[in-house]
Scaffold this motif. Structure first.
Motif, PDB file in Angstrom:
ATOM      1  N   ALA A 146      -3.717   2.709  10.213  1.00  0.00           N
ATOM      2  CA  ALA A 146      -3.339   3.751  11.165  1.00  0.00           C
ATOM      3  C   ALA A 146      -4.313   4.915  10.997  1.00  0.00           C
ATOM      4  CB  ALA A 146      -1.915   4.224  10.897  1.00  0.00           C
ATOM      5  N   PRO A 147      -4.632   5.642  12.083  1.00  0.00           N
ATOM      6  CA  PRO A 147      -5.605   6.743  11.974  1.00  0.00           C
ATOM      7  C   PRO A 147      -5.266   7.760  10.896  1.00  0.00           C
ATOM      8  CG  PRO A 147      -5.164   6.261  14.278  1.00  0.00           C
ATOM      9  CD  PRO A 147      -4.191   5.436  13.482  1.00  0.00           C
ATOM     10  N   GLU A 148      -3.967   8.090  10.755  1.00  0.00           N
ATOM     11  CA  GLU A 148      -3.605   9.111   9.765  1.00  0.00           C
ATOM     12  C   GLU A 148      -3.651   8.584   8.331  1.00  0.00           C
ATOM     13  OE1 GLU A 148       0.263   7.095  11.003  1.00  0.00           O
ATOM     14  OE2 GLU A 148      -1.534   7.867  12.013  1.00  0.00           O
ATOM     15  N   SER A 149      -3.724   7.258   8.158  1.00  0.00           N
ATOM     16  CA  SER A 149      -3.747   6.680   6.812  1.00  0.00           C
ATOM     17  C   SER A 149      -5.156   6.380   6.311  1.00  0.00           C
ATOM     18  CB  SER A 149      -2.926   5.381   6.785  1.00  0.00           C
ATOM     19  OG  SER A 149      -1.592   5.620   7.147  1.00  0.00           O
ATOM     20  N   LEU A 150      -6.134   6.369   7.201  1.00  0.00           N
ATOM     21  CA  LEU A 150      -7.486   5.957   6.823  1.00  0.00           C
ATOM     22  C   LEU A 150      -8.084   6.865   5.753  1.00  0.00           C
ATOM     23  CD1 LEU A 150      -9.722   3.886   7.490  1.00  0.00           C
ATOM     24  CD2 LEU A 150     -10.578   5.507   9.193  1.00  0.00           C
ATOM     25  N   GLN A 151      -7.710   8.158   5.772  1.00  0.00           N
ATOM     26  CA  GLN A 151      -8.295   9.081   4.799  1.00  0.00           C
ATOM     27  C   GLN A 151      -7.941   8.726   3.360  1.00  0.00           C
ATOM     28  OE1 GLN A 151      -6.677  11.807   2.945  1.00  0.00           O
ATOM     29  NE2 GLN A 151      -4.601  11.294   3.541  1.00  0.00           N
ATOM     30  N   TRP A 152      -6.899   7.902   3.147  1.00  0.00           N
ATOM     31  CA  TRP A 152      -6.528   7.524   1.791  1.00  0.00           C
ATOM     32  C   TRP A 152      -7.579   6.640   1.129  1.00  0.00           C
ATOM     33  CZ3 TRP A 152      -3.269   9.827  -1.229  1.00  0.00           C
ATOM     34  CH2 TRP A 152      -2.212  10.552  -0.674  1.00  0.00           C
ATOM     35  N   VAL A 153      -8.428   5.987   1.925  1.00  0.00           N
ATOM     36  CA  VAL A 153      -9.524   5.207   1.339  1.00  0.00           C
ATOM     37  C   VAL A 153     -10.449   6.136   0.543  1.00  0.00           C
ATOM     38  CG1 VAL A 153     -11.478   3.674   1.827  1.00  0.00           C
ATOM     39  CG2 VAL A 153      -9.403   3.529   3.224  1.00  0.00           C
ATOM     40  N   ILE A 154     -10.599   7.367   1.002  1.00  0.00           N
ATOM     41  CA  ILE A 154     -11.397   8.367   0.295  1.00  0.00           C
ATOM     42  C   ILE A 154     -10.536   9.136  -0.702  1.00  0.00           C
ATOM     43  CG2 ILE A 154     -12.915  10.368   0.559  1.00  0.00           C
ATOM     44  CD1 ILE A 154     -13.988   7.805   1.836  1.00  0.00           C
ATOM     45  N   SER A 155      -9.365   9.581  -0.272  1.00  0.00           N
ATOM     46  CA  SER A 155      -8.538  10.464  -1.095  1.00  0.00           C
ATOM     47  C   SER A 155      -8.016   9.776  -2.349  1.00  0.00           C
ATOM     48  CB  SER A 155      -7.361  10.998  -0.274  1.00  0.00           C
ATOM     49  OG  SER A 155      -7.805  11.848   0.746  1.00  0.00           O
ATOM     50  N   ALA A 156      -7.676   8.487  -2.265  1.00  0.00           N
ATOM     51  CA  ALA A 156      -7.165   7.789  -3.450  1.00  0.00           C
ATOM     52  C   ALA A 156      -8.208   7.803  -4.563  1.00  0.00           C
ATOM     53  CB  ALA A 156      -6.789   6.344  -3.086  1.00  0.00           C
ATOM     54  N   LEU A 216       1.528  13.993 -14.725  1.00  0.00           N
ATOM     55  CA  LEU A 216       2.282  14.959 -13.918  1.00  0.00           C
ATOM     56  C   LEU A 216       1.387  15.637 -12.888  1.00  0.00           C
ATOM     57  CD1 LEU A 216       4.512  16.645 -16.648  1.00  0.00           C
ATOM     58  CD2 LEU A 216       5.335  15.323 -14.683  1.00  0.00           C
ATOM     59  N   GLY A 217       0.202  16.088 -13.327  1.00  0.00           N
ATOM     60  CA  GLY A 217      -0.703  16.771 -12.406  1.00  0.00           C
ATOM     61  C   GLY A 217      -1.156  15.876 -11.272  1.00  0.00           C
ATOM     62  N   THR A 218      -1.559  14.654 -11.603  1.00  0.00           N
ATOM     63  CA  THR A 218      -2.049  13.736 -10.570  1.00  0.00           C
ATOM     64  C   THR A 218      -0.931  13.300  -9.642  1.00  0.00           C
ATOM     65  OG1 THR A 218      -3.722  12.954 -12.132  1.00  0.00           O
ATOM     66  CG2 THR A 218      -3.346  11.619 -10.176  1.00  0.00           C
ATOM     67  N   ALA A 219       0.254  12.992 -10.200  1.00  0.00           N
ATOM     68  CA  ALA A 219       1.386  12.588  -9.358  1.00  0.00           C
ATOM     69  C   ALA A 219       1.803  13.719  -8.421  1.00  0.00           C
ATOM     70  CB  ALA A 219       2.565  12.176 -10.237  1.00  0.00           C
ATOM     71  N   GLY A 220       1.776  14.959  -8.921  1.00  0.00           N
ATOM     72  CA  GLY A 220       2.120  16.091  -8.069  1.00  0.00           C
ATOM     73  C   GLY A 220       1.153  16.251  -6.910  1.00  0.00           C
ATOM     74  N   LEU A 221      -0.125  16.114  -7.196  1.00  0.00           N
ATOM     75  CA  LEU A 221      -1.135  16.238  -6.142  1.00  0.00           C
ATOM     76  C   LEU A 221      -1.014  15.102  -5.128  1.00  0.00           C
ATOM     77  CD1 LEU A 221      -4.103  17.248  -8.432  1.00  0.00           C
ATOM     78  CD2 LEU A 221      -3.062  18.698  -6.685  1.00  0.00           C
ATOM     79  N   LEU A 222      -0.801  13.876  -5.608  1.00  0.00           N
ATOM     80  CA  LEU A 222      -0.620  12.743  -4.696  1.00  0.00           C
ATOM     81  C   LEU A 222       0.580  12.965  -3.779  1.00  0.00           C
ATOM     82  CD1 LEU A 222      -1.294   9.752  -7.129  1.00  0.00           C
ATOM     83  CD2 LEU A 222      -2.578  10.242  -5.037  1.00  0.00           C
ATOM     84  N   SER A 223       1.658  13.489  -4.345  1.00  0.00           N
ATOM     85  CA  SER A 223       2.865  13.728  -3.560  1.00  0.00           C
ATOM     86  C   SER A 223       2.630  14.786  -2.475  1.00  0.00           C
ATOM     87  CB  SER A 223       4.005  14.164  -4.489  1.00  0.00           C
ATOM     88  OG  SER A 223       5.204  14.353  -3.769  1.00  0.00           O
ATOM     89  N   VAL A 224       1.928  15.858  -2.843  1.00  0.00           N
ATOM     90  CA  VAL A 224       1.637  16.916  -1.865  1.00  0.00           C
ATOM     91  C   VAL A 224       0.745  16.384  -0.743  1.00  0.00           C
ATOM     92  CG1 VAL A 224       0.443  19.112  -1.520  1.00  0.00           C
ATOM     93  CG2 VAL A 224       1.981  18.824  -3.462  1.00  0.00           C
ATOM     94  N   VAL A 225      -0.311  15.657  -1.100  1.00  0.00           N
ATOM     95  CA  VAL A 225      -1.212  15.116  -0.080  1.00  0.00           C
ATOM     96  C   VAL A 225      -0.468  14.133   0.823  1.00  0.00           C
ATOM     97  CG1 VAL A 225      -3.285  13.739   0.330  1.00  0.00           C
ATOM     98  CG2 VAL A 225      -3.281  15.451  -1.473  1.00  0.00           C
TER      99      VAL A 225
END
Length: 475
Positions: A40-50, A203-212
């Motif tokens: 989906a267009p809104e999900s494609l950025q996760w290829v970079i963000s992950a 905790l830091g990484t999980a928090g950031l993933l959740s916010v994004v």
């Protein structure tokens, strides 16, 4: 066995090269990945963000692991993990599968990158030789980002998008095979009181993933939906817990006392905004060139190449100017030039000339973003103790990666929303994509405006040439 330090540098720099390469090589493959795997267009950025979130989130933990377990051991572990995840990413048959593999790739990069730098600093004595080695290290890393878009285009057009991941596998196998011959096994004396602080990293990484994730889901679900609010509130709660853990830890990943330094705080924020503008521009423009203007993947990569050339020139020039004009002056000029570049790119249409509509903006943006980052990195470590300079450098690098992922999430959400609204209003697919591109670049320009204002609060320093070359190469 006597080892040539320059052979060691070659092995380390090649590993760092592929880590940096993987940030940019994937961008030109995104339209093909989207079509083949049904993103989906809104999900494609996760290829970079992950990739960038896990890389930034675990970078400091990787450095701590190298200190405690020995950098060569951690370097090999990160390299193997990176190579295995690359193979899995190339075999992915669904969006979730690919995103998961990219996350593991980022974790591998977060282990190997600080370990490689630790080996390099021990291999070369302080002074001229180390400065040369760090210059080669930094130069090859920058070259990886520049060549990534062209290499990605060649692989996608001649083979398939899967080869932007497969290409890492033989390189990793070769490096692992020769590594014991050329890289010494360094063991540090360990202090029993030191810990990994894995809880802080998780905790830091999980928090950031959740916010994004909450930001990205805001487009289809709405900002007031239970799903979005749950992820945003949960992410903030995890980040608050992260700060609490760091404040109480005997050996925190992020020593909170570092942020008593105004220089480090301002520089970290500036680099986070820089990362947000950079990743957003790269992502949007790669899709725009192929889906709107009809470029092949290779053509898109070649169209990015001049930006890489001006970035290299900007790094060299900024390094020469900071001790003459001062860090704040150079940083302000870089922030302003990058902003102008984004505004020019935001005027590009569907059919205009590349030379007149895109090239000026790309040239200015490439020059500006690096002219900002060089002085910001120098200022970041300017008033921390020598024994904490490594931690400060790790913090600003993590801020750049994490800021990029957060900014990309915001930009893609607002860009995708504009595309959907334009289609609903009767615009053609091409025109809707152009409007989404313009909206996204306008948001990226807002990040750049914030950086111009933030730079005014940065200290004005005039470091000597030796300090410039060492800090800029490491950062």
């Amino acid at each position: 066995m006597r080892r040539s330090p320059w052979a060691t540098l070659t092995v380390l720099a090649l590993a760092q090269f592929i880590v940096v390469l993987d940030v940019t090589i994937v961008n030109v493959a995104l339209p093909h990945i989207q079509t083949d795997l049904g993103f989906a267009p809104e999900s494609l950025q996760w290829v970079i963000s992950a990739y960038t979130l896990l890389f930034g989130g675990f970078l400091l933990l990787g450095g701590r692991a190298a200190d405690l377990l020995g950098p060569r051991r951690v370097f090999i572990a990160g390299l193997v993990l990176f190579g295995a995840a690359s193979l899995v990413a190339g075999l992915a048959d669904s969006p979730g599968f690919l995103i998961g593999a990219r996350a593991v790739q980022g974790l591998g990069g977060a282990l190997l990158s600080p370990a490689a730098l630790a080996i390099l600093t021990v291999t070369f004595a302080h002074g001229r030789e180390r400065n040369i080695a760090l210059g080669v290290w930094g130069g090859l890393a920058g070259l990886g980002g520049t060549l990534g878009v062209v290499a990605g285009g060649l692989l996608v057009d001649s083979l398939s998008w899967r080869w932007v991941f497969f290409v890492n596998v033989p390189i990793v196998i070769g490096l692992v095979a020769i590594l014991p011959r050329y890289v010494q096994d360094i063991r540090h004396g360990l202090d029993g009181a030191r810990t990994f602080d894995a809880a802080g990293a998780l905790l830091g990484t999980a928090g950031l993933l959740s916010v994004v994730f909450g930001v990205v889901r805001a487009e289809p679900s709405g900002w007031g939906s239970l799903e979005v609010l749950s992820f945003l509130i949960g992410g903030v709660a995890l980040l608050v817990a992260f700060v609490a853990v760091e404040a109480r830890s005997a050996a925190p990943l992020v020593p909170l006392r570092l942020f008593r330094s105004r220089a480090l705080g301002v520089s970290s924020a500036a680099l986070a905004l820089n990362g947000a503008a950079f990743l957003s521009m790269f992502f949007l423009t790669a899709i725009y060139l192929q889906q709107v203007r009809g470029d092949s993947a290779l053509e898109a990569g070649l169209h990015f190449l001049p930006m890489g050339a001006t970035a290299i020139f900007g790094a060299v020039l900024a390094s020469q100017l900071v001790h003459r004009l001062g860090t704040r002056t150079v940083q302000l000029a870089g922030a302003t030039i990058g902003l102008v570049g984004l505004l020019l790119l935001g005027q590009a249409g569907a059919d205009g000339s590349y030379t007149s509509e895109l090239l000026p903006g790309l040239l200015l943006f490439g020059f500006g973003i690096v002219s900002l980052s060089v002085p910001a990195q120098i200022v970041a470590v300017s008033d921390v103790a020598n024994h904490e300079a490594g931690a400060a450098s790790g913090v600003v690098n993590a801020f750049f990666q994490v800021g990029g992922a957060l900014g990309l999430g915001i930009v893609t959400t607002l860009s995708t929303t504009r595309v959907g609204d334009a289609l609903a209003e009767g615009a053609s697919q091409q025109q809707a994509l152009v409007e989404g591109f313009h909206r996204g670049l306008l948001v990226a320009a807002a990040f750049a405006v914030a950086n111009v204002l933030l730079t005014l609060a940065s200290p004005q320093l005039r470091p000597d040439a030796a300090r410039v070359s060492e800090v800029a190469a490491v950062a």
